[in-house]
Design a protein around this motif. Structure first.
Motif, PDB file in Angstrom:
ATOM      1  N   MET A   1      26.787 -73.444 -11.902  1.00 55.73           N
ATOM      2  CA  MET A   1      27.003 -72.197 -11.320  1.00 55.73           C
ATOM      3  C   MET A   1      26.553 -72.215  -9.710  1.00 55.73           C
ATOM      4  N   SER A   2      27.933 -71.491  -8.976  1.00 58.96           N
ATOM      5  CA  SER A   2      28.017 -71.932  -7.902  1.00 58.96           C
ATOM      6  C   SER A   2      27.725 -70.561  -6.813  1.00 58.96           C
ATOM      7  N   GLN A   3      27.632 -69.345  -7.440  1.00 59.79           N
ATOM      8  CA  GLN A   3      27.558 -68.116  -6.910  1.00 59.79           C
ATOM      9  C   GLN A   3      25.954 -67.934  -6.329  1.00 59.79           C
ATOM     10  N   VAL A   4      25.717 -67.082  -5.426  1.00 60.67           N
ATOM     11  CA  VAL A   4      24.522 -66.884  -4.967  1.00 60.67           C
ATOM     12  C   VAL A   4      23.867 -66.014  -6.167  1.00 60.67           C
ATOM     13  N   VAL A   5      22.459 -66.406  -6.499  1.00 59.89           N
ATOM     14  CA  VAL A   5      21.470 -65.947  -7.469  1.00 59.89           C
ATOM     15  C   VAL A   5      20.242 -65.232  -6.855  1.00 59.89           C
ATOM     16  N   ASP A   6      19.866 -64.131  -7.396  1.00 54.02           N
ATOM     17  CA  ASP A   6      18.930 -63.566  -7.013  1.00 54.02           C
ATOM     18  C   ASP A   6      17.620 -64.207  -7.225  1.00 54.02           C
ATOM     19  N   TYR A   7      16.439 -64.050  -6.763  1.00 50.81           N
ATOM     20  CA  TYR A   7      15.102 -64.829  -6.779  1.00 50.81           C
ATOM     21  C   TYR A   7      14.779 -64.730  -8.422  1.00 50.81           C
ATOM     22  N   GLY A   8      14.756 -63.321  -9.064  1.00 51.35           N
ATOM     23  CA  GLY A   8      14.504 -63.714 -10.509  1.00 51.35           C
ATOM     24  C   GLY A   8      15.218 -64.424 -11.464  1.00 51.35           C
ATOM     25  N   THR A   9      16.435 -64.330 -11.171  1.00 56.03           N
ATOM     26  CA  THR A   9      17.536 -65.414 -12.026  1.00 56.03           C
ATOM     27  C   THR A   9      17.199 -66.784 -11.551  1.00 56.03           C
ATOM     28  N   ALA A  10      17.086 -67.101 -10.389  1.00 56.42           N
ATOM     29  CA  ALA A  10      16.737 -68.660 -10.176  1.00 56.42           C
ATOM     30  C   ALA A  10      15.534 -68.895 -10.653  1.00 56.42           C
ATOM     31  N   LEU A  11      14.275 -68.015 -10.582  1.00 56.61           N
ATOM     32  CA  LEU A  11      13.063 -68.851 -11.027  1.00 56.61           C
ATOM     33  C   LEU A  11      13.094 -68.865 -12.758  1.00 56.61           C
ATOM     34  N   ALA A  12      13.972 -67.954 -13.306  1.00 57.04           N
ATOM     35  CA  ALA A  12      14.180 -68.104 -14.558  1.00 57.04           C
ATOM     36  C   ALA A  12      14.741 -69.268 -15.134  1.00 57.04           C
ATOM     37  N   LEU A  13      15.712 -69.765 -14.116  1.00 57.98           N
ATOM     38  CA  LEU A  13      16.479 -71.061 -14.613  1.00 57.98           C
ATOM     39  C   LEU A  13      15.628 -72.094 -14.510  1.00 57.98           C
ATOM     40  N   GLY A 272      28.734 -86.140  -8.910  1.00 57.13           N
ATOM     41  CA  GLY A 272      29.182 -87.323  -9.262  1.00 57.13           C
ATOM     42  C   GLY A 272      28.306 -88.215 -10.182  1.00 57.13           C
ATOM     43  N   ILE A 273      27.243 -88.088 -10.328  1.00 63.25           N
ATOM     44  CA  ILE A 273      26.333 -88.890 -11.140  1.00 63.25           C
ATOM     45  C   ILE A 273      25.919 -88.152 -12.592  1.00 63.25           C
ATOM     46  N   GLY A 274      26.523 -87.076 -12.722  1.00 67.64           N
ATOM     47  CA  GLY A 274      26.236 -86.225 -13.771  1.00 67.64           C
ATOM     48  C   GLY A 274      25.276 -85.160 -13.807  1.00 67.64           C
ATOM     49  N   ALA A 275      24.869 -84.832 -12.876  1.00 68.70           N
ATOM     50  CA  ALA A 275      23.658 -83.681 -12.854  1.00 68.70           C
ATOM     51  C   ALA A 275      24.298 -82.432 -13.122  1.00 68.70           C
ATOM     52  N   ASP A 276      23.400 -81.574 -13.754  1.00 66.86           N
ATOM     53  CA  ASP A 276      24.015 -80.391 -14.015  1.00 66.86           C
ATOM     54  C   ASP A 276      23.294 -79.256 -13.060  1.00 66.86           C
ATOM     55  N   ILE A 277      23.969 -78.807 -11.932  1.00 67.11           N
ATOM     56  CA  ILE A 277      23.654 -77.843 -11.207  1.00 67.11           C
ATOM     57  C   ILE A 277      23.385 -76.566 -11.394  1.00 67.11           C
ATOM     58  N   ARG A 278      22.236 -76.003 -11.694  1.00 66.10           N
ATOM     59  CA  ARG A 278      21.708 -74.882 -12.284  1.00 66.10           C
ATOM     60  C   ARG A 278      22.126 -73.732 -11.310  1.00 66.10           C
ATOM     61  N   PHE A 279      21.923 -74.003  -9.954  1.00 63.96           N
ATOM     62  CA  PHE A 279      22.191 -72.863  -8.968  1.00 63.96           C
ATOM     63  C   PHE A 279      22.377 -73.492  -7.642  1.00 63.96           C
ATOM     64  N   HIS A 280      22.961 -72.834  -6.674  1.00 62.22           N
ATOM     65  CA  HIS A 280      23.098 -73.571  -5.592  1.00 62.22           C
ATOM     66  C   HIS A 280      23.349 -72.241  -4.653  1.00 62.22           C
ATOM     67  N   LYS A 281      22.240 -71.758  -3.944  1.00 62.09           N
ATOM     68  CA  LYS A 281      22.273 -70.481  -3.205  1.00 62.09           C
ATOM     69  C   LYS A 281      21.660 -69.386  -3.682  1.00 62.09           C
ATOM     70  N   VAL A 282      20.370 -68.943  -3.050  1.00 60.84           N
ATOM     71  CA  VAL A 282      19.617 -68.000  -3.672  1.00 60.84           C
ATOM     72  C   VAL A 282      19.637 -66.741  -2.458  1.00 60.84           C
ATOM     73  N   ALA A 283      19.484 -65.732  -3.011  1.00 63.90           N
ATOM     74  CA  ALA A 283      19.333 -64.441  -2.013  1.00 63.90           C
ATOM     75  C   ALA A 283      18.004 -64.275  -1.598  1.00 63.90           C
ATOM     76  N   ILE A 284      17.657 -65.248  -0.848  1.00 65.80           N
ATOM     77  CA  ILE A 284      16.384 -65.077  -0.037  1.00 65.80           C
ATOM     78  C   ILE A 284      16.591 -65.492   1.516  1.00 65.80           C
ATOM     79  N   ARG A 285      15.580 -65.270   2.126  1.00 69.09           N
ATOM     80  CA  ARG A 285      15.562 -65.607   3.429  1.00 69.09           C
ATOM     81  C   ARG A 285      14.023 -65.900   3.893  1.00 69.09           C
ATOM     82  N   PRO A 286      13.598 -67.182   4.422  1.00 68.04           N
ATOM     83  CA  PRO A 286      14.708 -68.264   4.697  1.00 68.04           C
ATOM     84  C   PRO A 286      14.872 -69.058   3.311  1.00 68.04           C
ATOM     85  N   GLY A 287      15.809 -69.991   3.432  1.00 68.56           N
ATOM     86  CA  GLY A 287      16.050 -70.981   2.261  1.00 68.56           C
ATOM     87  C   GLY A 287      17.188 -70.590   1.369  1.00 68.56           C
ATOM     88  N   ARG A 288      18.065 -69.969   1.990  1.00 65.87           N
ATOM     89  CA  ARG A 288      19.295 -69.421   0.895  1.00 65.87           C
ATOM     90  C   ARG A 288      20.009 -70.558   0.533  1.00 65.87           C
TER      91      ARG A 288
END
Length: 420
Positions: A1-13, A272-288
């Motif tokens: 998942m590469s798109q920016v997610v909102d806080y609620g979605t990120a926390l649920a994941l 490269g080591i087989g990790a499953d990236i569930r999200f990268h970038k959250v619609a927050i500030r700071p810490g996007r």
């Protein structure tokens, strides 16, 4: 998942991946600070027998007051630890915590008694009451504190000092708990200097994230198993990650190298080591740029941004949510209180603000501090809370209600009164 997610979605994941640990039984001495996984039901009464709350004399009131001036022969004595005794009449000298003699139902404190006579050993032999005694005065009844069969502790309750006192009082020798999460901290960046005694070369900075995140891990109730600082070389990073996993980490926290720069290598290294990236970038500030992944071995990975406030927000509102879930704690709920002064934002993002909760004129209020830039660390010395403003709220007025969180999920707010 590469798109920016909102806080609620990120926390649920995150919570979907953070299944509670298996239940273990630990002795009471080992369970301190852990979270109960099962309810504790009292299998005994507390107190276990009727006993005296005072040093004094036990009497039989028989359902009515005993008037001042009444005189009694002292027929016996009972001290803490004595076995059950039966009283056939008169008064019994009794000590605090001593079992009430059968047949007596009230205690008059020693200071409300006049000793009229003593025996050959100097012990009271006859007394006169100097105050009325009501039925049941100064007697702790069996089960008055806890009745047998009562659920005294619920699952999800940390075994703190109060819980230990109750459990020890009931004779509980072991409880069902979940262990502490084991956490590793990796700080990336060739510019970072760990040794505070070494002079900084051009372009270097002190590593503040490492000590800060490590301290926060401990405060969150987790166990730090490894902390390393690594360069911006993916091979060095992956070697350190392997050491973290070998140390038994359930959760890995890294700082830096998750943004969009040429040296932000963490996402590709994880893939490269087989990790499953569930999200990268959250619609927050700071810490996007926050990244969350599950590693091939099932461990949770949080890639925190390198700016100190961004790392602090990622840890506090995302990684700590996972730590709670792993130990069986319920999701955290914020406090609600009025804002002290107007505040505006320009971006439609969820903001996590360094704040201060104040007590003024008997009321609590939350104040947004100056210095919200993500690189600034000094405001954290003044802050005693995080103030959260949802994405849709662009302008807040004084008195508007906001969500407020303590500095850490396992901590309370430390509030000082503001003098007007």
């Amino acid at each position: 998942m590469s798109q920016v997610v909102d806080y609620g979605t990120a926390l649920a994941l995150i919570l979907r991946e953070a299944a509670p640990f298996a239940v273990e039984r630990r002795t009471l001495a080992e369970a301190g600070g852990l979270v109960l996984a099962e309810a504790v039901v009292a299998d005994a009464d507390l107190p276990p027998f009727d006993n005296s709350a005072m040093d004094g004399f036990a009497l039989r009131a028989e359902g009515k007051a005993v008037a001042a001036g009444a005189e009694f022969e002292v027929a016996g004595a009972q001290v803490a630890g004595d076995e059950a005794a039966r009283a056939d009449g008169g008064a019994w000298e009794i000590m605090t915590g001593a079992r009430m003699p059968e047949g007596l139902d009230s205690v008059v404190p020693v200071e409300r008694v006049e000793v009229l006579a003593r025996d050959g050993k100097g012990r009271p032999a006859r007394i006169r009451l100097s105050a009325d005694v009501q039925p049941g005065d100064n007697v702790r009844l069996r089960g008055q504190d806890v009745e047998r069969g009562t659920t005294v502790l619920q699952p999800g309750r940390p075994v703190d000092s109060a819980a230990v006192m109750v459990l020890a009082s009931l004779g509980v020798d072991s409880v069902a708990v979940r262990r502490r999460p084991r956490v590793a901290v990796l700080n990336t960046g060739r510019e970072l200097v760990d040794d505070p005694r070494r002079p900084l070369a051009s372009g270097e900075i002190r590593n503040s994230n490492g000590p800060f995140v490590s301290a926060r891990v401990d405060a969150a109730g987790a166990e730090l198993v490894l902390r390393e600082t690594v360069t911006d070389e993916p091979a060095d990073f992956l070697a350190a990650l392997a050491r973290a996993l070998a140390a038994g980490a359930d959760v890995v926290l890294s700082t830096g190298a998750v943004s969009m720069g040429r040296h932000d290598f963490v996402p590709d290294a994880l893939r490269g080591i087989g990790a499953d990236i569930r999200f990268h970038k959250v619609a927050i500030r700071p810490g996007r740029p926050l990244l969350f992944a599950r590693l091939a071995g099932g461990q949770l990975y949080f890639g925190l941004p390198g700016n100190p406030a961004s790392a602090a927000v990622g840890l506090r509102f995302f990684a700590e949510a996972a730590l709670r879930a792993l130990t069986g704690l319920a999701p955290e709920r914020p406090l609600r209180m009025p804002l002290a002064a107007p505040w505006r934002k320009r971006a439609e993002l969820r903001f996590h603000l360094k704040g201060r909760v104040e007590l003024a004129d008997g009321a609590l209020r939350a104040r947004v501090l100056h210095g919200q830039e993500s690189f600034k660390v000094q405001p954290l010395l003044v802050a005693n809370a995080w103030i959260v403003v949802p994405a849709e709220s662009m302008a807040l007025e004084a008195g508007d209600m906001v969500d407020v969180y303590a500095p850490g999920h396992a901590e309370g707010l430390k509030i000082e009164e503001v003098m007007q």
